[in-house]
Design an enzyme around this catalytic site. Structure first.
Site, PDB file in Angstrom:
ATOM      1  N   CYS A 237       0.827  -1.213   0.000  1.00  0.00           N
ATOM      2  CA  CYS A 237       0.000   0.000   0.000  1.00  0.00           C
ATOM      3  C   CYS A 237       0.861   1.264   0.000  1.00  0.00           C
ATOM      4  CB  CYS A 237      -0.928  -0.009   1.212  1.00  0.00           C
ATOM      5  SG  CYS A 237      -2.071   1.382   1.222  1.00  0.00           S
TER       6      CYS A 237
ATOM      7  N   CYS B 172       0.123   4.788   7.089  1.00  0.00           N
ATOM      8  CA  CYS B 172      -0.585   4.620   8.365  1.00  0.00           C
ATOM      9  C   CYS B 172       0.344   3.879   9.340  1.00  0.00           C
ATOM     10  CB  CYS B 172      -1.883   3.848   8.153  1.00  0.00           C
ATOM     11  SG  CYS B 172      -2.859   4.519   6.782  1.00  0.00           S
TER      12      CYS B 172
ATOM     13  N   CYS C   4       0.120   0.068  10.390  1.00  0.00           N
ATOM     14  CA  CYS C   4      -0.306  -0.945   9.418  1.00  0.00           C
ATOM     15  C   CYS C   4       0.834  -1.796   8.864  1.00  0.00           C
ATOM     16  CB  CYS C   4      -1.047  -0.264   8.267  1.00  0.00           C
ATOM     17  SG  CYS C   4      -1.790  -1.456   7.148  1.00  0.00           S
TER      18      CYS C   4
ATOM     19  N   CYS D  97     -16.580  -9.687   5.328  1.00  0.00           N
ATOM     20  CA  CYS D  97     -15.933  -8.390   5.113  1.00  0.00           C
ATOM     21  C   CYS D  97     -14.634  -8.601   4.344  1.00  0.00           C
ATOM     22  CB  CYS D  97     -15.578  -7.744   6.443  1.00  0.00           C
ATOM     23  SG  CYS D  97     -16.934  -7.693   7.602  1.00  0.00           S
TER      24      CYS D  97
ATOM     25  N   CYS E 188     -19.495  -6.789   3.105  1.00  0.00           N
ATOM     26  CA  CYS E 188     -18.846  -5.544   3.527  1.00  0.00           C
ATOM     27  C   CYS E 188     -17.514  -5.446   2.796  1.00  0.00           C
ATOM     28  CB  CYS E 188     -18.617  -5.555   5.037  1.00  0.00           C
ATOM     29  SG  CYS E 188     -17.791  -4.049   5.640  1.00  0.00           S
TER      30      CYS E 188
ATOM     31  N   CYS F  17     -19.782   0.989   8.366  1.00  0.00           N
ATOM     32  CA  CYS F  17     -19.010   0.406   9.459  1.00  0.00           C
ATOM     33  C   CYS F  17     -17.847   1.359   9.682  1.00  0.00           C
ATOM     34  CB  CYS F  17     -18.522  -0.984   9.050  1.00  0.00           C
ATOM     35  SG  CYS F  17     -17.374  -1.719  10.233  1.00  0.00           S
TER      36      CYS F  17
ATOM     37  N   ARG G 247     -18.471  -3.311  17.861  1.00  0.00           N
ATOM     38  CA  ARG G 247     -17.707  -4.555  17.643  1.00  0.00           C
ATOM     39  C   ARG G 247     -16.381  -4.550  18.398  1.00  0.00           C
ATOM     40  NH1 ARG G 247     -17.022  -5.161  11.853  1.00  0.00           N
ATOM     41  NH2 ARG G 247     -19.249  -5.556  11.974  1.00  0.00           N
TER      42      ARG G 247
END
Ligand code: SAM
Ligand code: DTB
Ligand code: SF4
Length: 324
Positions: A63, A67, A70, A107, A139, A199, A271
């Site tokens: 990616c 972040c 991550c 998801c 999702c 979400c 969640r």
């Protein structure tokens, strides 16, 4: 009247929470806060039910974003390598297994800043149709979307889109430099305009203050419509990322965040998300008492481990939790 009761009386479904009001919840003795949250929970939900969502990382690693938490950023030296988008067939097989094990929602995540290539986006639409045909809720979490992409996902049959605010607006700048909080809010806006369910939650344990946690929950609760699902993740420190060696937070911190999320967003599924492998059964039970009524279910999150299904099934049975 005890202080916690007067706070509860002031609680309805609101979208105008102020930080000092939210801090009052964080400053309550934990057991008062849990009691308050459980009261709210019982006003809006069957108390002994848990919703199960399974995760599959359908495009791993490589990616462009930075972040700090991550494993999938290409900027950090982690054990996760860049892989191609999975085939529709492999994804459908994984979704079938998740359904057999009791999940109601599947998801799928991609390590993308946003869906860029038309060929990949066309495959995403095919994946949604194929998973939807298994009679599972769908999702996706694909990064930032344009309004048009959100609409195309909706037309393909997508139920939910996951896009987290992750922390407070101030602290976000210390965690990510390649996109902004406003970018995240814009995508949330597109999701709602397209008629998708949302979400949206965050991570605790990234070095943020209690005020940052309050500001995260404020930003979630003050969205025009509360997210239908609110994942509360505890940071899983990943070696090679800037947060790989950060000190652990107090185990009770997640309970307070869940309780406050429950009070601020009374009708949302809250969640208990990343971090469960490190939690005792007793701590997870306290999270359910504080108003969590959903978990990620299945051996893997995106790139890290999650409790195995036998362990979870046994926990739900011992707590008398019915799976929905
Ligand atoms: N690339 C997309 C995005 O950023 O929205 C989708 C995938 S991204 C990995 C989804 C979410 O996973 C993040 O927003 C964050 O809340 C959570 N997450 C990622 N790594 C994590 C970690 N190490 N610990 C806890 N949560 C994490
Ligand atoms: C969310 O809030 N948590 C999930 C899901 N949405 C995509 C992801 C957790 C990821 C944990 C770290 C990993 O497995 O890489
Ligand atoms: Fe990870 Fe998503 Fe950030 Fe990419 S955009 S580094 S996948 S959290």
């Amino acid at each position: 009247m005890p202080k916690e009761n007067s706070l509860l009386n002031a609680t309805t479904i609101r979208h105008d929470w102020q930080i000092d009001e939210i801090m009052q919840f964080f400053n309550l003795p934990l057991l008062d806060l849990i009691f308050l949250a459980q009261k709210v929970h019982r006003n809006h939900f069957e108390p002994n039910q848990v919703q199960l969502s399974s995760l599959l990382n359908i495009k791993t690693g490589g990616c462009s974003e930075d972040c700090a938490y991550c494993s999938q950023s290409k900027r950090f030296d982690t054990d996760t390598s860049d892989q191609a988008l999975m085939s529709v067939e492999d994804i459908v097989n994984a979704a079938k297994k998740a359904k057999e094990k009791g999940s109601s929602r599947f998801c799928m995540g991609t390590a993308w800043r946003s869906p860029k290539k038309a060929i990949d986006f066309a495959q995403i639409l095919d994946i949604i149709k194929a998973v939807k045909a298994l009679d599972l809720e769908t999702c996706m979490t694909l990064g930032m979307l344009t309004e048009e992409q959100a609409q195309q996902l909706k037309i393909a049959g997508l139920d939910y889109y996951n896009h987290n605010l992750d922390t407070s607006p101030d602290y976000y700048k210390k965690i990510v430099s390649t996109h902004s909080y406003q970018d995240r809010l814009n995508t949330l806006n597109h999701i709602r305009n397209a008629g998708l369910k949302m979400c949206c939650g965050g991570i605790i344990g990234m070095g943020e203050t209690i005020e940052d946690r309050a500001a995260l929950l404020q930003n979630l609760a003050n969205l025009p419509i509360h997210p239908e699902s609110v994942p509360i993740n505890q940071l899983i420190p990943i070696e090679g990322t800037p947060l790989g060696k950060i000190a652990k937070i107090d185990t009770f911190d997640i309970v307070g965040c869940i309780a406050t999320a429950r009070i601020l967003m009374p009708t949302s599924y809250v969640r208990l998300s990343a971090g469960r492998t490190e939690m005792s059964d007793e701590l997870q039970a306290l999270c359910f008492l504080a108003g969590a009524n959903s978990v990620f279910y299945g051996e893997k999150l995106l790139t890290t481990d999650n409790p195995n299904v036998e362990q979870d099934q046994s926990l739900f049975k011992r707590l008398g939790l019915q799976i929905i």
